[in-house]
Design an enzyme around this catalytic site. Structure first.
Site, PDB file in Angstrom:
ATOM      1  N   GLU A 122       0.762  -1.171   0.118  1.00 39.71           N
ATOM      2  CA  GLU A 122       0.115   0.047   0.003  1.00 39.71           C
ATOM      3  C   GLU A 122       0.838   1.392  -0.088  1.00 39.71           C
ATOM      4  O   GLU A 122       1.176   2.106   1.036  1.00 39.71           O
ATOM      5  CB  GLU A 122      -0.888   0.014   1.186  1.00 39.71           C
ATOM      6  CG  GLU A 122      -1.769   1.298   1.092  1.00 39.71           C
ATOM      7  CD  GLU A 122      -2.788   1.362   2.402  1.00 39.71           C
ATOM      8  OE1 GLU A 122      -3.724   2.174   2.287  1.00 39.71           O
ATOM      9  OE2 GLU A 122      -2.567   0.702   3.453  1.00 39.71           O
ATOM     10  N   LYS A 167      -3.084  -1.923  -2.760  1.00 44.11           N
ATOM     11  CA  LYS A 167      -3.861  -1.022  -2.261  1.00 44.11           C
ATOM     12  C   LYS A 167      -3.592   0.271  -2.575  1.00 44.11           C
ATOM     13  O   LYS A 167      -2.208   0.633  -2.132  1.00 44.11           O
ATOM     14  CB  LYS A 167      -4.086  -1.300  -0.790  1.00 44.11           C
ATOM     15  CG  LYS A 167      -5.060  -0.479  -0.317  1.00 44.11           C
ATOM     16  CD  LYS A 167      -5.728  -0.646   1.105  1.00 44.11           C
ATOM     17  CE  LYS A 167      -6.533   0.337   1.585  1.00 44.11           C
ATOM     18  NZ  LYS A 167      -7.312  -0.172   3.092  1.00 44.11           N
TER      19      LYS A 167
END
Length: 294
Positions: free
Chosen positions: A176, A213
């Protein structure tokens, strides 16, 4: 790795719920839920209250595997129980929802327009415990604020280096590297980020799989080649501070990108709501995020 869970995350319709507010963001999450700081006098009391909030969300009939593929948990949530079961087991066995764990320890100070992750000194022990608690995958967050090539490379290098350690432990890492939605160079950041991620994906071996993400990109479908990459299980989007409605509208313009929202999932929930009102508000959020994800 649980093959059924892998198939569900890779091919299922739905989204990933983010329930992983940590020590630093918990007071804000509780305040949004209608519990002010004067309602608790210690960190233990604060974490008891946030676990009660998360338990209420997870046990709600609106928190349904027909719409939700997985849920990301805070470390303390993983170690606590819901109705006599560890949270990950409750999610998997009672709800049919795949459990993930946030493993990062927060952000370092900004340098070169980015914030790397702080060192994760106890990662091996955390991953061992995650396996004991039947966790499928992990999540770790960095932040990109400026289109600095060196800074963005450092973020992605760090993410994949730790990601390989997580893969070696038998878990699937969610990489992420969040691009700040308020960055004046957001679009340029995203172009540089995509190139760095692509380079790392191309160097993974056949048995090394990751999830990504990412902030919903300014240019629709910018990340389509990452979504289609054979080493990527799924690409999920963070809401990044956008309201539910705005995040959903932006998400709809990106084919194959599904949601992993936190604030957008819980923004209309309140501790003072009756169970009926709470379940209704959660159901509305869940269904709107699901529709945007499919």
């Amino acid at each position: 790795m649980n093959q059924n869970q892998l198939d569900k995350i890779k091919n299922g319709k739905g989204f990933i719920a983010a329930l992983d507010q940590s020590g630093g963001s918990t007071p804000k999450a509780l305040a949004a839920y209608g519990i002010s700081k004067d309602a608790y006098s210690s960190e233990d009391e604060m974490f008891d209250l946030v676990h009660k909030m998360r338990s209420r969300i997870i046990t709600s009939p609106a928190f349904d595997s027909d719409y939700i593929l997985g849920a990301i948990l805070f470390e303390q949530t993983m170690d606590r129980e819901i109705e006599g079961m560890y949270t990950g087991d409750y999610l998997a066995e009672k709800k049919g929802i795949v459990p993930f764990l946030k493993v990062d320890k927060g952000l370092a100070e900004e340098a070169n327009g980015v914030q790397l992750m702080k060192p994760i000194t106890d990662l091996d022990e955390t991953l061992k415990r995650a396996n004991e608690r039947h966790i499928f995958g992990t999540k770790m967050r960095s932040v990109i604020k400026e289109a600095d090539q060196e800074g963005i490379k450092a973020v992605v290098d760090q993410q994949f280096e730790i990601g390989k350690q997580i893969i070696a432990a038998g878990l699937v890492p969610i990489i992420e590297p969040e691009v700040d939605i308020n960055s004046s160079e957001k679009e340029k950041c995203e172009e540089l980020l995509k190139a760095e991620i692509r380079s790392h994906l191309d160097n993974l071996s056949n048995d090394e799989l990751v999830m990504l993400k990412l902030t919903i990109p300014t240019q629709a479908n910018l990340y389509k080649e990452l979504i289609d990459h054979p080493k990527v299980v799924r690409v999920v989007a963070l809401s990044g501070g956008y309201s539910t409605d705005v995040a959903n509208e932006k998400l709809k313009t990106n084919d194959g990108l599904i949601a992993s929202f936190s604030r957008a999932l819980s923004q209309d929930l309140s501790a003072s709501q009756t169970d009926e009102a709470f379940d209704s508000a959660l159901e509305k959020a869940v269904k709107s995020i699901y529709e945007a994800s499919i």
